[in-house]
Design a protein around this motif. Structure first.
Motif, PDB file in Angstrom:
ATOM      1  N   ARG A 133      10.475   5.377   1.029  1.00  0.00           N
ATOM      2  CA  ARG A 133       9.886   6.248   0.026  1.00  0.00           C
ATOM      3  C   ARG A 133      10.863   7.270  -0.533  1.00  0.00           C
ATOM      4  NH1 ARG A 133       3.642   7.901   1.120  1.00  0.00           N
ATOM      5  NH2 ARG A 133       2.838   5.864   1.799  1.00  0.00           N
ATOM      6  N   ASP A 168      -7.135  -1.511  -0.650  1.00  0.00           N
ATOM      7  CA  ASP A 168      -6.647  -1.909   0.668  1.00  0.00           C
ATOM      8  C   ASP A 168      -7.562  -2.974   1.292  1.00  0.00           C
ATOM      9  OD1 ASP A 168      -5.041  -1.995   2.869  1.00  0.00           O
ATOM     10  OD2 ASP A 168      -5.681  -0.071   3.708  1.00  0.00           O
ATOM     11  N   GLN A 226      -0.488   8.833  -9.883  1.00  0.00           N
ATOM     12  CA  GLN A 226      -1.912   8.504  -9.878  1.00  0.00           C
ATOM     13  C   GLN A 226      -2.557   8.933 -11.196  1.00  0.00           C
ATOM     14  OE1 GLN A 226      -3.274   6.839  -7.105  1.00  0.00           O
ATOM     15  NE2 GLN A 226      -1.129   6.749  -6.523  1.00  0.00           N
ATOM     16  N   LEU A 277       0.831  -1.205   0.000  1.00  0.00           N
ATOM     17  CA  LEU A 277       0.000   0.000   0.000  1.00  0.00           C
ATOM     18  C   LEU A 277       0.867   1.257   0.000  1.00  0.00           C
ATOM     19  CD1 LEU A 277      -2.883   1.143   0.155  1.00  0.00           C
ATOM     20  CD2 LEU A 277      -2.662   1.105   2.651  1.00  0.00           C
ATOM     21  N   SER A 278       1.967   1.230   0.748  1.00  0.00           N
ATOM     22  CA  SER A 278       2.890   2.369   0.775  1.00  0.00           C
ATOM     23  C   SER A 278       3.498   2.611  -0.601  1.00  0.00           C
ATOM     24  CB  SER A 278       3.993   2.105   1.814  1.00  0.00           C
ATOM     25  OG  SER A 278       4.944   3.147   1.817  1.00  0.00           O
ATOM     26  N   GLU A 280       0.810   4.209  -2.840  1.00  0.00           N
ATOM     27  CA  GLU A 280       0.532   5.611  -2.509  1.00  0.00           C
ATOM     28  C   GLU A 280       1.648   6.538  -2.977  1.00  0.00           C
ATOM     29  OE1 GLU A 280      -2.177   4.892   1.531  1.00  0.00           O
ATOM     30  OE2 GLU A 280      -0.055   5.399   1.694  1.00  0.00           O
ATOM     31  N   SER A 281       2.864   6.015  -3.095  1.00  0.00           N
ATOM     32  CA  SER A 281       3.984   6.847  -3.547  1.00  0.00           C
ATOM     33  C   SER A 281       4.143   6.835  -5.066  1.00  0.00           C
ATOM     34  CB  SER A 281       5.286   6.369  -2.896  1.00  0.00           C
ATOM     35  OG  SER A 281       5.591   5.037  -3.285  1.00  0.00           O
TER      36      SER A 281
END
Length: 544
Positions: free
Chosen positions: A241, A178, A161, A153-154, A157-158
């Motif tokens: 990240r 998720d 998009q 998930l991390s 998100e990085s």
């Protein structure tokens, strides 16, 4: 049964419960054990089905549904009544504990909405998780699984998009949904443009960022027991990240267990030997993998045959696959015939002997031990799925089922493949001396959108406009139809195709005037002449 009211349903259930109790007494007394077990099995199934039919949302009705669910999943069921409240318990022998507040809220909302079917999916998924962990430190197993999902998930998100379709097809992990209570994280990494266009909920999904159920190909992270010990991460912050890399595993941040994670797919995928070898190399560091470690059982069938079998659903269609080598695809104003031998037993294909890299097998899950493995798994499976979709687009109806239509222009193509990268479509007879004019559909390792190029001898020319059309449809017939409708898309062959279209127009005019006895003869002459004209046009273009 559907006409019974709820009261009669409940009376029926209570009668069956009494019979169940009688069967249990028979079993406890040691008399007619096999008969009692059979009665229990059948009656439990009937009770569960009846419970689902009864629309009883009272406290007693909820209790009966939860008790039926517990019996079905072999869970313990209990309830207490402290201070004018009722608390229900679902538990198992493996572990007892409390879910996080956010997960409990999800389950409570389902119960309050009387959505027992989805509630059962959550409980069943959690129960399967702990059943698989039997004999191990279940808290460590669950911690490792949660940590892996948090890392993925991390990463998601990085990542950039982009629009939803591009995210699915281009992002390293696709679209990541998720975990929700008992339902695991889902990674949707492949969807065809056709599916995205025609799915009624896709436009809504683009706005709310939540994919509809059943759209595209997805995978989820589960785990299985293994004969080997593997170091599995317990650190949800394993992904750095700042430099888009992973921190090294340490003894404090990992646990050594006889299990491995599995990337379990939403459906089985036909995969060729070349991709299987690449997956083995990526996961195990070698292509020499023992049968027990292999991600799939390879067959003696060519990958194209497996793709054909997956598309052909009926029994008769399945029987025809071994004998069919030509399929017809009907399009507006055109009809394409694709000659594509997929089996050495097909008449006329005695020289068809696939290489080991071209043989296929079905993959439903892929093992991994580190979250970083998911990148390569998705990249390789996505490439295979693009290849499968393109090949599948050429598989239409059987030639024997095609009715003659004089007003439809027919094209015959010979298809040869080098899975999972190249699909070559030759115009005309492959045995003819001018048959080395081909249109190639190429799937690269770095791009998820296939490209089109025309090949004549050793020379290759990219066709960007046709590549754009192919990217919007993932269909070889639709792309070739566009080339025939608009000859300029084929660059060097433009003049030849323009002449070809004029001949087609003249042929149609002659047909309208009436000369039915010469239709077949003229049609054959027209097709042969057009194919030679195309090749001549390319020769002239590249000779200049």
């Amino acid at each position: 049964m559907a006409s019974l009211d709820d009261g009669k349903f409940r009376d029926c259930i209570e009668t069956i419960r009494a019979r169940l109790a009688q069967a249990q007494q028979l079993k406890a007394s040691g008399q007619q054990i096999s008969q009692a077990e059979e009665i229990q099995k059948r009656l439990k199934d009937v009770v569960a089905r009846l419970e689902n039919e009864v629309k009883d949302f009272s406290l007693g009705g909820v209790q009966r549904k939860l008790e039926a669910l517990a019996n079905n999943l072999r869970l313990k069921f209990d309830f207490q009544r402290p201070q004018q409240q009722v608390i229900f318990f679902l538990s198992c022998d493996l572990v007892q504990g409390h879910a996080p507040p956010e997960e409990s809220d999800v389950l409570l909302k389902l119960l309050r909405a009387h959505n027992f079917s989805e509630f059962e999916l959550h409980i069943r998924s959690l129960n399967d998780l702990y059943v698989q962990a039997a004999g191990m430190d279940k808290s460590k197993v669950f911690q490792a699984l949660m940590a892996t999902e948090k890392v993925l998930l991390s990463i998601a998100e990085s990542s950039p998009q982009p629009p939803l379709e591009d995210m699915i097809m281009s992002n390293p992990l696709g679209h990541v949904s998720d975990r929700t209570a008992g339902l695991p994280m889902k990674l949707t990494f492949f969807v065809t443009p056709c599916d995205a266009l025609h799915h009624p909920a896709f436009k809504l999904a683009e706005r709310i960022g939540c994919l509809p159920h059943g759209l595209g190909i997805s995978g989820k992270v589960v785990f299985e027991k293994s004969l080997q010990l593997f170091n599995l991460s317990l650190d949800p912050n394993l992904f750095n990240r700042s430099n888009a890399n992973f921190f090294p595993l340490t003894n404090q941040s990992s646990v050594r267990l006889p299990m491995s994670f599995m990337f379990q797919l939403s459906e089985g995928i036909p995969v060729c030997g070349a991709v299987v070898e690449q997956l083995h190399q990526s996961l195990f560091g070698t292509t020499n993998v023992v049968a027990e470690q292999s991600i799939c059982q390879m067959t003696t069938a060519h990958i194209n045959e497996l793709i054909t079998r997956k598309k052909k659903q009926t029994v008769q269609e399945q029987k025809d696959i071994g004998f069919e080598s030509c399929y017809c695809v009907s399009l507006p104003e055109q009809r394409h015939y694709y000659y594509m031998p997929v089996n050495a037993t097909v008449p006329g294909s005695v020289d068809f002997h696939p290489k080991p890299s071209e043989l296929g097998g079905f993959v439903s899950k892929v093992p991994f031990t580190h979250p970083g493995n998911i990148f390569n798994i998705i990249t390789l499976l996505r490439k295979q799925l693009v290849y499968n979709t393109l090949v599948s687009s050429c598989i239409g109806i059987s030639v024997k089922d095609v009715a003659f239509d004089a007003l439809t222009v027919e094209h015959v193509f010979n298809v040869s493949t080098s899975p999972p990268e190249v699909i070559s479509v030759s115009i005309g007879d492959m045995k003819a001396k001018d048959a080395n004019f081909t249109v190639e559909f190429y799937i690269s390792d770095t791009q998820t959108r296939p490209t089109v190029r025309v090949k004549f001898g050793s020379q290759v020319q990219n066709l960007p406009h046709l590549s754009q059309i192919l990217a919007r449809c993932f269909s070889i017939p639709i792309t070739l139809r566009a080339a025939f409708k608009k000859p300029s898309l084929l660059c060097g062959a433009a003049g030849a195709f323009q002449l070809y279209q004029q001949e087609i127009f003249q042929f149609m005019e002659r047909f309208k005037m009436g000369a039915p006895e010469k239709i077949e003869q003229e049609k054959s002459i027209l097709l042969n002449g057009s194919q030679k004209a195309v090749v001549s046009g390319v020769k002239r273009k590249w000779a200049d």
